[in-house]
Design a protein around this motif. Structure first.
Motif, PDB file in Angstrom:
ATOM      1  N   ALA A 146       0.834  -1.206   0.000  1.00  0.00           N
ATOM      2  CA  ALA A 146       0.000   0.000   0.000  1.00  0.00           C
ATOM      3  C   ALA A 146       0.868   1.255   0.000  1.00  0.00           C
ATOM      4  CB  ALA A 146      -0.932  -0.008   1.208  1.00  0.00           C
ATOM      5  N   LEU A 147       1.968   1.213   0.733  1.00  0.00           N
ATOM      6  CA  LEU A 147       2.876   2.353   0.785  1.00  0.00           C
ATOM      7  C   LEU A 147       3.498   2.608  -0.588  1.00  0.00           C
ATOM      8  CD1 LEU A 147       4.318   4.426   2.635  1.00  0.00           C
ATOM      9  CD2 LEU A 147       6.068   2.679   3.007  1.00  0.00           C
ATOM     10  N   ILE A 148       3.892   1.554  -1.254  1.00  0.00           N
ATOM     11  CA  ILE A 148       4.484   1.684  -2.592  1.00  0.00           C
ATOM     12  C   ILE A 148       3.454   2.207  -3.583  1.00  0.00           C
ATOM     13  CG2 ILE A 148       5.412   0.373  -4.540  1.00  0.00           C
ATOM     14  CD1 ILE A 148       6.816  -1.405  -2.468  1.00  0.00           C
ATOM     15  N   GLU A 149       2.211   1.742  -3.479  1.00  0.00           N
ATOM     16  CA  GLU A 149       1.170   2.187  -4.405  1.00  0.00           C
ATOM     17  C   GLU A 149       0.869   3.669  -4.256  1.00  0.00           C
ATOM     18  OE1 GLU A 149      -2.042  -0.536  -3.720  1.00  0.00           O
ATOM     19  OE2 GLU A 149      -1.126  -2.074  -4.966  1.00  0.00           O
ATOM     20  N   LEU A 150       1.172   4.248  -3.105  1.00  0.00           N
ATOM     21  CA  LEU A 150       0.957   5.675  -2.885  1.00  0.00           C
ATOM     22  C   LEU A 150       2.106   6.523  -3.422  1.00  0.00           C
ATOM     23  CD1 LEU A 150      -0.453   5.639   0.761  1.00  0.00           C
ATOM     24  CD2 LEU A 150      -1.722   5.963  -1.364  1.00  0.00           C
ATOM     25  N   ALA A 151       3.195   5.892  -3.800  1.00  0.00           N
ATOM     26  CA  ALA A 151       4.367   6.623  -4.299  1.00  0.00           C
ATOM     27  C   ALA A 151       4.058   7.270  -5.643  1.00  0.00           C
ATOM     28  CB  ALA A 151       5.551   5.668  -4.440  1.00  0.00           C
ATOM     29  N   PRO A 152       4.733   8.377  -5.944  1.00  0.00           N
ATOM     30  CA  PRO A 152       4.553   8.996  -7.266  1.00  0.00           C
ATOM     31  C   PRO A 152       4.917   8.003  -8.374  1.00  0.00           C
ATOM     32  CG  PRO A 152       5.811  10.428  -5.809  1.00  0.00           C
ATOM     33  CD  PRO A 152       5.636   9.121  -5.102  1.00  0.00           C
ATOM     34  N   GLU A 153       4.285   8.140  -9.511  1.00  0.00           N
ATOM     35  CA  GLU A 153       4.469   7.199 -10.619  1.00  0.00           C
ATOM     36  C   GLU A 153       5.924   7.058 -11.032  1.00  0.00           C
ATOM     37  OE1 GLU A 153       3.345   4.240 -12.900  1.00  0.00           O
ATOM     38  OE2 GLU A 153       1.933   5.331 -11.644  1.00  0.00           O
ATOM     39  N   LYS A 154       6.693   8.146 -10.994  1.00  0.00           N
ATOM     40  CA  LYS A 154       8.086   8.071 -11.433  1.00  0.00           C
ATOM     41  C   LYS A 154       8.936   7.178 -10.523  1.00  0.00           C
ATOM     42  CE  LYS A 154       9.744  12.198  -9.080  1.00  0.00           C
ATOM     43  NZ  LYS A 154      10.374  13.495  -9.230  1.00  0.00           N
ATOM     44  N   LEU A 155       8.516   7.013  -9.277  1.00  0.00           N
ATOM     45  CA  LEU A 155       9.255   6.142  -8.367  1.00  0.00           C
ATOM     46  C   LEU A 155       8.923   4.669  -8.581  1.00  0.00           C
ATOM     47  CD1 LEU A 155       9.072   8.133  -5.024  1.00  0.00           C
ATOM     48  CD2 LEU A 155      10.958   8.037  -6.662  1.00  0.00           C
ATOM     49  N   LYS A 156       7.852   4.383  -9.298  1.00  0.00           N
ATOM     50  CA  LYS A 156       7.437   3.007  -9.541  1.00  0.00           C
ATOM     51  C   LYS A 156       8.124   2.400 -10.769  1.00  0.00           C
ATOM     52  CE  LYS A 156       2.852   3.878  -7.679  1.00  0.00           C
ATOM     53  NZ  LYS A 156       1.418   3.850  -7.974  1.00  0.00           N
ATOM     54  N   GLN A 157       8.748   3.234 -11.578  1.00  0.00           N
ATOM     55  CA  GLN A 157       9.379   2.769 -12.801  1.00  0.00           C
ATOM     56  C   GLN A 157      10.756   2.190 -12.494  1.00  0.00           C
ATOM     57  OE1 GLN A 157       7.619   2.777 -15.596  1.00  0.00           O
ATOM     58  NE2 GLN A 157       5.981   3.705 -14.403  1.00  0.00           N
ATOM     59  N   PRO A 158      11.166   1.137 -13.216  1.00  0.00           N
ATOM     60  CA  PRO A 158      12.518   0.620 -13.037  1.00  0.00           C
ATOM     61  C   PRO A 158      13.537   1.688 -13.433  1.00  0.00           C
ATOM     62  CG  PRO A 158      11.362  -0.569 -14.782  1.00  0.00           C
ATOM     63  CD  PRO A 158      10.407   0.414 -14.202  1.00  0.00           C
ATOM     64  N   MET A 159      14.711   1.626 -12.814  1.00  0.00           N
ATOM     65  CA  MET A 159      15.734   2.640 -13.079  1.00  0.00           C
ATOM     66  C   MET A 159      16.118   2.671 -14.551  1.00  0.00           C
ATOM     67  SD  MET A 159      18.089   2.388  -9.699  1.00  0.00           S
ATOM     68  CE  MET A 159      19.268   3.551 -10.304  1.00  0.00           C
ATOM     69  N   ARG A 160      16.507   1.528 -15.105  1.00  0.00           N
ATOM     70  CA  ARG A 160      16.795   1.431 -16.532  1.00  0.00           C
ATOM     71  C   ARG A 160      16.945  -0.036 -16.891  1.00  0.00           C
ATOM     72  NH1 ARG A 160      22.737   1.531 -17.735  1.00  0.00           N
ATOM     73  NH2 ARG A 160      23.739   1.485 -15.716  1.00  0.00           N
ATOM     74  N   ASP A 161      16.811  -0.305 -18.157  1.00  0.00           N
ATOM     75  CA  ASP A 161      16.898  -1.681 -18.643  1.00  0.00           C
ATOM     76  C   ASP A 161      18.372  -2.077 -18.806  1.00  0.00           C
ATOM     77  OD1 ASP A 161      16.434  -4.125 -19.740  1.00  0.00           O
ATOM     78  OD2 ASP A 161      15.643  -3.379 -21.639  1.00  0.00           O
ATOM     79  N   LEU A 162      18.788  -3.109 -18.095  1.00  0.00           N
ATOM     80  CA  LEU A 162      20.176  -3.564 -18.156  1.00  0.00           C
ATOM     81  C   LEU A 162      20.370  -4.749 -19.102  1.00  0.00           C
ATOM     82  CD1 LEU A 162      21.154  -3.374 -14.393  1.00  0.00           C
ATOM     83  CD2 LEU A 162      21.703  -1.749 -16.205  1.00  0.00           C
ATOM     84  N   VAL A 184      23.966  -6.493 -20.441  1.00  0.00           N
ATOM     85  CA  VAL A 184      24.294  -7.858 -20.005  1.00  0.00           C
ATOM     86  C   VAL A 184      24.477  -8.763 -21.203  1.00  0.00           C
ATOM     87  CG1 VAL A 184      23.430  -9.854 -18.740  1.00  0.00           C
ATOM     88  CG2 VAL A 184      23.164  -7.561 -17.769  1.00  0.00           C
ATOM     89  N   GLN A 185      23.609  -8.623 -22.197  1.00  0.00           N
ATOM     90  CA  GLN A 185      23.720  -9.470 -23.386  1.00  0.00           C
ATOM     91  C   GLN A 185      24.965  -9.154 -24.210  1.00  0.00           C
ATOM     92  OE1 GLN A 185      19.930  -8.894 -25.281  1.00  0.00           O
ATOM     93  NE2 GLN A 185      19.017 -10.635 -24.209  1.00  0.00           N
ATOM     94  N   ALA A 186      25.424  -7.906 -24.158  1.00  0.00           N
ATOM     95  CA  ALA A 186      26.618  -7.520 -24.904  1.00  0.00           C
ATOM     96  C   ALA A 186      27.825  -8.172 -24.284  1.00  0.00           C
ATOM     97  CB  ALA A 186      26.794  -6.009 -24.922  1.00  0.00           C
TER      98      ALA A 186
END
Length: 86
Positions: free
Chosen positions: A64-80, A84-86
């Motif tokens: 519930a605490l996470i669901e109240l977070a702003p949308e930008k905080l719910k996004q993954p930092m970046r796709d790795l 990794v495949q390289a």
């Protein structure tokens, strides 16, 4: 300048792991917020994560605490995956 050993809160004081759990053994509200904000040290993070694996009550509160977070905080930092495949 050397970095602090423990994550700091807005008052520049380390989070006290003794305040992580209440008398009934559940995560405190302050502990849940510290976990979400990344202010726990390594031991505190491990204890909180382990607790969340078996305590449905605290997991529901944390979710519930996470669901109240702003949308930008719910996004993954970046796709790795490309790195990794390289």
């Amino acid at each position: 300048m050397e970095q602090a050993m423990f994550p700091q809160n807005e008052n520049n004081t380390p989070f006290d792991n003794e305040a992580l759990f209440d008398a009934e053994g559940h995560l405190t509200d302050e502990g849940l917020h510290a976990l979400q904000e990344g202010r726990l040290d390594e031991l505190g993070s491990l204890e909180a994560a382990e607790h969340l694996t078996f305590c449905d009550y605290c997991l529901a509160r944390y979710t519930a605490l996470i669901e109240l977070a702003p949308e930008k905080l719910k996004q993954p930092m970046r796709d790795l995956i490309p790195q990794v495949q390289a």
